[in-house]
Design an enzyme around this catalytic site. Structure first.
Site, mmCIF file in Angstrom:
data_model
loop_
_atom_site.group_PDB
_atom_site.id
_atom_site.type_symbol
_atom_site.label_atom_id
_atom_site.label_comp_id
_atom_site.label_asym_id
_atom_site.label_seq_id
_atom_site.Cartn_x
_atom_site.Cartn_y
_atom_site.Cartn_z
ATOM 1 N N HIS A 11 -1.498 22.237 63.432
ATOM 2 C CA HIS A 11 -1.372 20.807 63.118
ATOM 3 C C HIS A 11 -2.547 20.320 62.272
ATOM 4 O O HIS A 11 -2.347 19.708 61.210
ATOM 5 C CB HIS A 11 -1.298 20.023 64.429
ATOM 6 N N GLU A 12 -3.751 20.604 62.737
ATOM 7 C CA GLU A 12 -4.926 20.130 62.001
ATOM 8 C C GLU A 12 -5.069 20.839 60.652
ATOM 9 O O GLU A 12 -5.563 20.241 59.687
ATOM 10 C CB GLU A 12 -6.189 20.309 62.844
ATOM 11 N N HIS A 23 -3.160 18.861 58.122
ATOM 12 C CA HIS A 23 -3.950 17.730 57.631
ATOM 13 C C HIS A 23 -4.984 18.198 56.607
ATOM 14 O O HIS A 23 -5.174 17.576 55.550
ATOM 15 C CB HIS A 23 -4.688 17.062 58.797
ATOM 16 N N GLU A 26 0.513 12.645 58.450
ATOM 17 C CA GLU A 26 1.135 13.256 59.623
ATOM 18 C C GLU A 26 2.348 14.095 59.245
ATOM 19 O O GLU A 26 2.654 15.092 59.908
ATOM 20 C CB GLU A 26 1.524 12.168 60.632
#
Length: 500
Positions: free
Chosen positions: A263-264, A267, A293
């Site tokens: 997830h990170e 980003h 997101e």
């Protein structure tokens, strides 16, 4: 130095101050000793105040006014034209907010973050309550700096999702909630999926190592980034040459670090992908947090929870963890996609995640408008968890204290998570059209074509385009919940054998 050069010079100095403050914040959440909270709050307050004073200076305002008139002769999509447009929008908002307010908010939130951390560890909301009351009071003051909006929450939401209105988000969420609840009920009536193999001891260092390998394959540039541990995972960009990620590792559950790192990384890929020409300008950022997101969710879910991805990576996972060597790929895939209402948002499955967001938005609106008092927050949280997800948290740490956002003043942020979910599926439909063999590539751990597509369509533009404009440029329509609902129903219909 002409006006345009002078504008870039002033904006670069403001950017430098803001990024320096971001670095102070990163340090606070990763390695600052607890005793540093008070002085760190003062430091961040001072830097924030100076940045705000620069961002509201008469010279900057005069430059923007002069260049606004000249911009009509420029290509409207050019960096110069968009820079003036975005700088003007930022200036118009900034001049409404007093510098002493900016400094006070920095001090209050630095103390609130430390109090949240301690309260979460102790699972005692009372330790955080007085700090949150100050934050909420400051946010109400912030709303008062702006002309009356259709809804007070619009002012906070606009800080994260420019142009989006509370009523628009609620209109998207209302029918979405019904479809997702129906899917959850259908799954609950089906044969359950076993994910017990994910809940056993897993070496923390090996979990970390595997996450690094995946991030590297995705395309994360370690020469321009690093990974550290934090109580709540986040990504912080100090410029395209320094985009850092954090994660947390649960020694008893494989999914926390595994999907948190994916997830990170999503980003961070966005942050590393802005055109270098945008560095040290307001354009070197995401178009919105919803767009941001969409990138993290795309890599975490559309890629990282897909069967093609695990065809490539499961042998390596089994090599590193003997615990799953007897688990088939099909069983593993179903296990990591198990649908089950859960207490913790960041560990929620795709089918229930948006319900966590709707709950938080409802609570934030209540706190902002005064229909919900901070002291009543734990009780209100638990009641809504029961209503939305059928669960009641056993303690504050698993309930109202699980998220860091309110300690940093981040109300209005949560809706962007759900909007990002919707956008990830909407973008994926376009990606499949443009890269028809995307699943084959994923099964071979070849992600360069996908990253190149995202770089070209999304990343390089930074903040040049408003979120809805960017989405229309890429997909032909504005934000649409349809692709996400169809994605969920197809995916979980297949996993759980649901009737179409």
């Amino acid at each position: 130095m002409n006006d345009r050069e002078r504008l870039r010079h002033l904006l670069a100095e403001i950017s430098d101050l803001e990024r320096a403050n971001a670095l102070l914040g990163w340090d606070q959440q990763t390695c600052m000793p607890p005793g540093g909270a008070e002085i760190r709050g003062a430091q961040m307050g001072t830097v924030g105040r100076i940045a705000h004073e620069r961002a509201t200076s008469k010279e900057l305002g005069a430059l923007i006014d002069r260049l606004r008139g000249e911009s009509s002769s420029l290509d409207p999509d050019s960096d110069d034209a968009r820079l003036v447009e975005v700088a003007a929008r930022d200036f118009d908002k900034a001049i409404r907010v007093p510098s002493d307010y900016v400094e006070e908010m920095a001090r209050v939130t630095a103390a609130a973050y430390q109090a949240w951390h301690e309260a979460r560890q102790a699972s005692r909301f009372a330790l955080f309550q007085p700090h949150l009351e100050k934050v909420v009071d400051l946010l109400r003051r912030y709303v008062g700096f702006f002309p009356p909006a259709d809804h007070p929450y619009d002012v906070l939401l606009d800080g994260y999702e420019p142009g989006m209105k509370t009523a628009e988000v609620q209109a998207i969420f209302e029918p979405l909630r019904g479809r997702q609840v129906a899917l959850i009920k259908a799954v609950a009536a089906a044969e359950p999926v076993d994910d017990s193999f994910l809940h056993q001891p897993f070496d923390e260092n090996v979990q970390w190592k595997f996450g690094v390998e995946v991030a590297t394959k995705f395309g994360y540039d370690w020469n321009r980034g690093r990974q550290d541990k934090s109580p709540h995972p986040f990504t912080q960009a100090m410029g395209t040459g320094d985009v850092r990620i954090t994660t947390r590792v649960d020694p008893g559950f494989l999914g926390t670090a595994l999907f948190g790192t994916m997830h990170e990384t999503g980003h961070a890929l966005y942050g590393q992908g802005h055109a270098a020409s945008l560095d040290r300008t307001p354009l070197s950022d995401g178009a919105s947090l919803g767009i941001h997101e969409s990138q993290s969710r795309l890599w975490e879910n559309l890629v990282g929870r897909s069967l093609p991805f695990w065809r490539a990576f499961y042998p390596r996972l089994q090599e590193l963890f003997p615990q799953v060597r007897g688990v088939s790929l099909d069983r593993f895939y179903k296990g990591i996609n198990r649908v089950r209402p859960s207490l913790i948002r960041v560990e929620a499955d795709e089918a229930t995640y948006n319900l966590h967001i709707m709950l938080r938005m409802e609570i934030e609106i209540g706190l902002l408008t005064g229909t919900l008092a901070v002291k009543d927050l734990p009780e209100a949280w638990n009641a809504r968890m029961k209503d939305f997800l059928g669960l009641v948290p056993p303690d504050d740490a698993h309930g109202v204290l699980q998220d860091v956002h309110w300690s940093t003043g981040g109300m209005g942020y949560f809706p962007t998570y759900a909007l990002g979910n919707l956008l990830s599926a909407q973008l994926w439909e376009k990606i499949v059209q443009d890269i028809p063999n995307i699943e084959t590539l994923a099964s071979q751990a070849r992600f360069a074509p996908l990253l190149d597509w995202l770089r070209e369509k999304i990343h390089r533009h930074g903040r040049k385009f408003r979120p809805q404009e960017l989405v229309r440029r890429v997909t032909g329509t504005g934000i649409d919940a349809g692709p996400y609902v169809h994605y969920l129903e197809r995916k979980f219909g297949a996993i759980y054998g649901l009737k179409a």
